[in-house]
Write a protein that holds these residues in place. Structure first.
Motif, PDB file in Angstrom:
ATOM      1  N   UNK A 205       0.821  -1.203   0.000  1.00  0.00           N
ATOM      2  CA  UNK A 205       0.000   0.000   0.000  1.00  0.00           C
ATOM      3  C   UNK A 205       0.855   1.252   0.000  1.00  0.00           C
ATOM      4  N   UNK A 206       1.955   1.224   0.753  1.00  0.00           N
ATOM      5  CA  UNK A 206       2.853   2.378   0.802  1.00  0.00           C
ATOM      6  C   UNK A 206       3.509   2.615  -0.561  1.00  0.00           C
ATOM      7  N   UNK A 207       3.934   1.543  -1.230  1.00  0.00           N
ATOM      8  CA  UNK A 207       4.622   1.687  -2.519  1.00  0.00           C
ATOM      9  C   UNK A 207       3.665   2.126  -3.622  1.00  0.00           C
ATOM     10  N   UNK A 208       2.396   1.679  -3.531  1.00  0.00           N
ATOM     11  CA  UNK A 208       1.441   1.979  -4.599  1.00  0.00           C
ATOM     12  C   UNK A 208       0.744   3.324  -4.420  1.00  0.00           C
ATOM     13  N   UNK A 209       0.968   3.988  -3.294  1.00  0.00           N
ATOM     14  CA  UNK A 209       0.307   5.273  -3.050  1.00  0.00           C
ATOM     15  C   UNK A 209       1.091   6.394  -3.716  1.00  0.00           C
ATOM     16  N   UNK A 210       0.410   7.146  -4.563  1.00  0.00           N
ATOM     17  CA  UNK A 210       1.027   8.301  -5.231  1.00  0.00           C
ATOM     18  C   UNK A 210       0.675   9.558  -4.447  1.00  0.00           C
ATOM     19  N   UNK A 211       1.678  10.248  -3.957  1.00  0.00           N
ATOM     20  CA  UNK A 211       1.454  11.497  -3.222  1.00  0.00           C
ATOM     21  C   UNK A 211       1.207  12.622  -4.217  1.00  0.00           C
ATOM     22  N   UNK A 212       0.209  13.477  -3.966  1.00  0.00           N
ATOM     23  CA  UNK A 212      -0.043  14.608  -4.875  1.00  0.00           C
ATOM     24  C   UNK A 212       1.164  15.541  -4.913  1.00  0.00           C
ATOM     25  N   UNK A 213       1.378  16.131  -6.084  1.00  0.00           N
ATOM     26  CA  UNK A 213       2.507  17.045  -6.222  1.00  0.00           C
ATOM     27  C   UNK A 213       2.202  18.427  -5.652  1.00  0.00           C
ATOM     28  N   UNK A 214       0.928  18.783  -5.574  1.00  0.00           N
ATOM     29  CA  UNK A 214       0.533  20.077  -5.034  1.00  0.00           C
ATOM     30  C   UNK A 214       0.280  19.933  -3.532  1.00  0.00           C
ATOM     31  N   UNK A 215       0.898  20.798  -2.736  1.00  0.00           N
ATOM     32  CA  UNK A 215       0.746  20.714  -1.286  1.00  0.00           C
ATOM     33  C   UNK A 215      -0.689  20.953  -0.837  1.00  0.00           C
ATOM     34  N   UNK A 216      -1.445  21.744  -1.592  1.00  0.00           N
ATOM     35  CA  UNK A 216      -2.837  21.962  -1.223  1.00  0.00           C
ATOM     36  C   UNK A 216      -3.628  20.663  -1.312  1.00  0.00           C
ATOM     37  N   UNK A 217      -3.315  19.862  -2.311  1.00  0.00           N
ATOM     38  CA  UNK A 217      -3.979  18.555  -2.428  1.00  0.00           C
ATOM     39  C   UNK A 217      -3.565  17.637  -1.275  1.00  0.00           C
ATOM     40  N   UNK A 218      -2.308  17.738  -0.870  1.00  0.00           N
ATOM     41  CA  UNK A 218      -1.842  16.939   0.270  1.00  0.00           C
ATOM     42  C   UNK A 218      -2.586  17.332   1.539  1.00  0.00           C
ATOM     43  N   UNK A 219      -2.735  18.634   1.741  1.00  0.00           N
ATOM     44  CA  UNK A 219      -3.441  19.108   2.935  1.00  0.00           C
ATOM     45  C   UNK A 219      -4.904  18.688   2.931  1.00  0.00           C
ATOM     46  N   UNK A 220      -5.531  18.688   1.750  1.00  0.00           N
ATOM     47  CA  UNK A 220      -6.925  18.250   1.656  1.00  0.00           C
ATOM     48  C   UNK A 220      -7.058  16.777   2.014  1.00  0.00           C
ATOM     49  N   UNK A 221      -6.119  15.962   1.551  1.00  0.00           N
ATOM     50  CA  UNK A 221      -6.172  14.537   1.862  1.00  0.00           C
ATOM     51  C   UNK A 221      -5.966  14.291   3.356  1.00  0.00           C
ATOM     52  N   UNK A 222      -5.090  15.088   3.965  1.00  0.00           N
ATOM     53  CA  UNK A 222      -4.886  14.946   5.408  1.00  0.00           C
ATOM     54  C   UNK A 222      -6.158  15.288   6.175  1.00  0.00           C
ATOM     55  N   UNK A 223      -6.827  16.371   5.749  1.00  0.00           N
ATOM     56  CA  UNK A 223      -8.067  16.763   6.426  1.00  0.00           C
ATOM     57  C   UNK A 223      -9.153  15.710   6.259  1.00  0.00           C
ATOM     58  N   UNK A 224      -9.210  15.075   5.083  1.00  0.00           N
ATOM     59  CA  UNK A 224     -10.200  14.019   4.865  1.00  0.00           C
ATOM     60  C   UNK A 224      -9.997  12.860   5.838  1.00  0.00           C
ATOM     61  N   UNK A 225      -8.748  12.594   6.187  1.00  0.00           N
ATOM     62  CA  UNK A 225      -8.437  11.479   7.083  1.00  0.00           C
ATOM     63  C   UNK A 225      -8.361  11.895   8.547  1.00  0.00           C
TER      64      UNK A 225
END
Length: 285
Positions: A205-225
């Motif tokens: 799961x760790x290897x197959x997860x693609x992290x978003x290149x935009x930090x705003x998208x990263x922050x949105x995913x963190x808030x969702x979780x």
């Protein structure tokens, strides 16, 4: 009468007066002193009215009465707090003296205390039962090293009174790690010899997860979780825009799959499976 006769008579009168004064003084010294009568209103103490009896311990009795009439849960908490703060064993009689909870008279409190997970009853005395049986810093360190996968700090807080100070001291001496996740703090041993097994599904799961290149998208995913981001990219970009600093959003780059051809420089000849496609192409040509 001659002058000498008059002088003798005067002397006799002086002696008589002196003796009279002496007798009066001796009689006064022997007599008891006179006392003035004291009014009865001053000597007699006022009597309280009938039916008005007050105790000097009224507040204490009222407190005991309110405790014993309180709900069972409140009385149990009072006993648990006593056991936690003192870390001593108490009989029901001693508990009654210390915190005014009469466990002998209240069977519900007694039975609940016997079943309480935070209390230990040996048949005669009650004592506090912590999640982990450790009493000092050395035992605490030994317990953490026996749990290489980590142990929750919340399960250590009630071990003994100054356990949190010892945890910080062990962290400062780099004997342990104190790491936080979204919900709680975890204590880990600072020992790289400890083998921590990671499940293969988690690795995949760790290897197959693609992290978003935009930090705003990263922050949105963190808030969702349910996680809080350490950065605020939107606020940072707004501040930069107000100051006239251009900030371009990162563009997502698609990686082009590199194929092996005849012109590819072969530097990994020790991995023949990488060149199967090249050999197949060469054979067709």
């Amino acid at each position: 009468m001659s002058l000498n006769d008059q002088l003798d008579k005067f002397k006799r009168q002086q002696v008589k007066c002196q003796s009279t004064l002496s007798s009066i003084a001796s009689s006064r010294a022997a007599a008891p002193p006179l006392r003035r009568p004291v009014p009865a209103a001053i000597t007699q103490k006022p009597k309280p009215p009938d039916g008005a009896k007050f105790s000097n311990d009224t507040e204490r009795l009222q407190l005991i009465n309110s405790i014993r009439k309180s709900p069972v849960g409140a009385q149990i908490k009072r006993v648990i707090d006593l056991l936690f703060e003192t870390r001593q064993a108490f009989t029901p009689e001693l508990i009654n003296e210390a915190c005014h909870v009469d466990m002998k008279a209240n069977k519900a409190v007694f039975d609940s205390m016997r079943k309480n997970p935070k209390a230990h009853y040996d048949g005669r005395r009650f004592s506090y039962k912590a999640e982990h049986n450790v009493n000092d810093k050395s035992q605490l360190l030994s317990l953490i090293y026996k749990n290489p996968d980590g142990i929750a700090v919340i399960d250590l807080k009630d071990a003994y009174p100054n356990v949190m100070e010892d945890l910080q001291a062990l962290k400062a001496s780099e004997d342990i790690w104190l790491l936080s996740n979204s919900q709680e703090d975890i204590a880990y041993p600072n020992d790289f010899k400890c083998e921590i097994k990671v499940h293969d599904d988690f690795k995949a799961l760790y290897r197959d997860t693609d992290a978003p290149s935009d930090m705003m998208d990263v922050e949105k995913e963190l808030l969702k979780n349910g996680l809080k981001a350490a950065t605020d990219t939107a606020a940072r970009r707004a501040a930069a825009q107000m100051q006239g600093i251009p900030m371009n959003k990162p563009k997502s780059k698609k990686k082009k799959k590199q194929e092996i051809s005849k012109r590819t420089k072969l530097t990994n000849a020790h991995l023949p499976e990488l060149f199967q496609s090249l050999n197949a192409t060469s054979s067709r040509n």
